[in-house]
Scaffold this motif. Structure first.
Motif, PDB file in Angstrom:
ATOM      1  N   VAL A 269       0.829  -1.205   0.000  1.00 27.63           N
ATOM      2  CA  VAL A 269       0.000   0.000   0.000  1.00 27.63           C
ATOM      3  C   VAL A 269       0.866   1.258   0.000  1.00 27.63           C
ATOM      4  N   THR A 270       0.495   2.214  -0.854  1.00 24.49           N
ATOM      5  CA  THR A 270       1.081   3.551  -0.848  1.00 24.49           C
ATOM      6  C   THR A 270      -0.028   4.550  -0.550  1.00 24.49           C
ATOM      7  N   LEU A 271       0.242   5.488   0.340  1.00 22.91           N
ATOM      8  CA  LEU A 271      -0.776   6.428   0.812  1.00 22.91           C
ATOM      9  C   LEU A 271      -0.419   7.838   0.361  1.00 22.91           C
ATOM     10  N   ILE A 272      -1.404   8.554  -0.184  1.00 19.74           N
ATOM     11  CA  ILE A 272      -1.208   9.945  -0.617  1.00 19.74           C
ATOM     12  C   ILE A 272      -2.175  10.848   0.140  1.00 19.74           C
ATOM     13  N   ASP A 273      -1.669  11.985   0.648  1.00 21.95           N
ATOM     14  CA  ASP A 273      -2.538  12.995   1.256  1.00 21.95           C
ATOM     15  C   ASP A 273      -1.816  14.333   1.228  1.00 21.95           C
TER      16      ASP A 273
ATOM     17  N   GLN B 174       3.315  13.004   0.193  1.00 24.60           N
ATOM     18  CA  GLN B 174       2.524  14.183   0.510  1.00 24.60           C
ATOM     19  C   GLN B 174       2.299  15.013  -0.748  1.00 24.60           C
ATOM     20  N   GLY B 175       1.060  15.426  -0.979  1.00 30.35           N
ATOM     21  CA  GLY B 175       0.775  16.274  -2.127  1.00 30.35           C
ATOM     22  C   GLY B 175      -0.631  16.088  -2.652  1.00 30.35           C
ATOM     23  N   ASN B 176      -0.942  16.773  -3.711  1.00 33.31           N
ATOM     24  CA  ASN B 176      -2.256  16.734  -4.360  1.00 33.31           C
ATOM     25  C   ASN B 176      -2.403  15.404  -5.113  1.00 33.31           C
TER      26      ASN B 176
ATOM     27  N   ALA C 207     -10.406  10.898  -1.268  1.00 32.94           N
ATOM     28  CA  ALA C 207     -10.122  12.233  -0.745  1.00 32.94           C
ATOM     29  C   ALA C 207     -11.430  12.918  -0.356  1.00 32.94           C
ATOM     30  N   GLY C 208     -11.325  14.098   0.242  1.00 32.30           N
ATOM     31  CA  GLY C 208     -12.501  14.758   0.786  1.00 32.30           C
ATOM     32  C   GLY C 208     -13.495  15.253  -0.233  1.00 32.30           C
TER      33      GLY C 208
END
Length: 452
Positions: free
Chosen positions: A26-30, A49-51, A73-74
């Motif tokens: 798993v790779t997580l982006i936020d 970290q990033g868009n 995402a939100g």
């Protein structure tokens, strides 16, 4: 299999935990640095970290070698753009987007190819569907359906005056007078797979497998109400309330929706012409009573705050409302929920995660994958539906002769249109479907994984 999760909110974190436990990479982006630091400390994952919709950020996440992107995402728009960008960079990738805005429902379905979507999930609509199903069978705290609706696993709580209190499971069928199987019992937060000598106690939550046609008989013989709700009060005017009010009003149910934000009330009244939308505070005792709390058949608490939902539900139970359903967003409070008398508890995020995990498993095992996966008992148990094929071992052998892995139980066998609650003499053959129950420590990717 390499999975990228875009969005490290509650759903993203819950998915990360579930997928890591099953051995996926798993790779997580936020975009939020503080959130990413917390996730890095909590999980053994690569984090970026990033868009999440940026090509540069997706490149850092190694999107070209990923098998699946899950965008939670939100904002819906970010999720859609993220999936489109990912597909443009990796045409073979599968994409799942969380889309919550009701206005996008039909549009997303018609344009799913344009947006490069393999699947969409809507936690709020899933929660509304679950609550609607519970309102159709008052008395059950939860229902999970298998075999195209012909078999179910239902949750019941043993109350002080219950006919099942202090009864051994060996004597169960003589009381319920229905063919059922207790596949799990939850006592003081601990779930166990009981044998016939297990004695049920007040406060136990039992998970019962039965053919759908047996459910009404089961409730009737236990002396539990079986008539459907005619007048329902909904507390809170969020997305779950909107979807649920729509469903109930179409079914001819008298719906009263209480919301404290005046502008939201005006908006809801515009889109829900057959629903009584009321401006007021559902946590106010006097106001609830003035709206006929004691005369309603069911009350559903769906405000934005778990604590508020719990308090209103407790008060409704004290007023002897026949059916109470509580929406929660934080599953880590399960012990508190067990102690309190909250009626049925529904968690939109958990329902959403379970749907996505089922898709991930099916991706990895295109042959022999589970037809459906349901997590219950606060995530401590799973029920999986498999189809028996030519590769399945031990066809035609009585169940009593099978060597199953520890904490694995065959709860139902469906042959054609006939679900059967099995005993030791039962067998399964090619073409049948099986419902297999296991605890959270055992992961079944294929049906053959259940054998020792």
């Amino acid at each position: 299999m390499k999975v990228i999760i875009a969005g490290a909110g509650k759903v993203g974190c819950m998915l990360t935990k579930k997928l890591l436990a099953e051995g996926y990479e798993v790779t997580l982006i936020d975009n939020n640095q503080q959130v990413m630091e917390v996730c890095s400390d909590r999980f053994d994952v690569m984090s970026v970290q990033g868009n999440c919709a940026s090509m540069e950020v997706l490149e850092q996440a190694n999107i070209r070698k990923a098998d699946l992107l899950i965008a939670v995402a939100g904002k819906d728009e970010f999720n859609l753009l993220c999936c489109m960008t990912a597909h443009g960079m990796n045409p073979d990738i599968h994409t799942i987007a969380r889309i919550r805005n009701p206005e996008y429902g039909d549009q997303i379905y018609k344009m799913r190819d344009t947006f490069a979507l393999s699947m969409t999930v809507n936690p709020e609509r899933q929660a509304a569907l679950e609550i609607d199903r519970l309102l159709n069978y008052p008395g059950f705290l939860r229902r999970d359906t298998f075999a195209r609706g012909r078999a179910e696993i239902v949750e019941l709580k043993i109350k002080e005056n219950s006919k099942l209190c202090n009864i051994a499971l060996n004597d169960l069928n003589s009381i319920v007078k229905s063919k059922v199987l207790v596949c799990a019992v939850r006592r003081n937060g601990v779930v166990s797979a009981p044998d016939g000598n297990f004695v049920l106690k007040e406060g136990d939550r039992i998970y019962v497998t039965a053919a759908a046609k047996e459910l009404t008989s089961l409730l009737k013989n236990l002396g539990i109400i079986t008539h459907k709700a005619k007048r329902v009060i909904l507390c809170g005017g969020g997305k779950v309330s909107f979807y649920l009010a729509q469903m109930l009003s179409r079914a001819g149910i008298d719906v009263h929706l209480i919301e404290k934000d005046r502008d939201r009330c005006v908006e809801l009244a515009k889109y829900l012409p057959d629903v009584s939308v009321i401006w007021g505070d559902a946590s106010n005792q006097t106001f609830l009573e003035s709206e006929g709390l004691e005369q309603c058949d069911a009350l559903v608490t769906m405000t934005s705050y778990d604590e508020m939902n719990m308090i209103i539900s407790l008060y409704a139970q004290n007023c002897n409302v026949e059916q109470v359903i509580t929406k929660v967003d934080h599953t880590e409070n399960s012990m508190i929920q067990d102690i309190l008398n909250l009626g049925s508890v529904v968690c939109p995020k958990e329902l959403c995660c379970n749907q996505i995990v089922r898709y991930v498993r099916a991706m990895e095992n295109t042959t022999g994958a589970a037809l459906s996966v349901h997590s219950f008992a606060e995530g401590q148990m799973e029920a999986l539906e498999f189809r028996v094929d030519e590769k399945t071992r031990n066809c035609g052998k009585p169940l009593k002769e099978l060597q199953l892995r520890k904490n694995v139980l065959i709860a139902c066998i469906t042959r054609g249109k006939m679900p059967v609650i099995p005993d030791g003499e039962s067998t399964f053959d090619v073409g049948d479907t099986l419902v297999v129950v296991t605890n959270g420590d055992v992961v079944l990717h294929t049906l053959n994984d259940m054998f020792a």
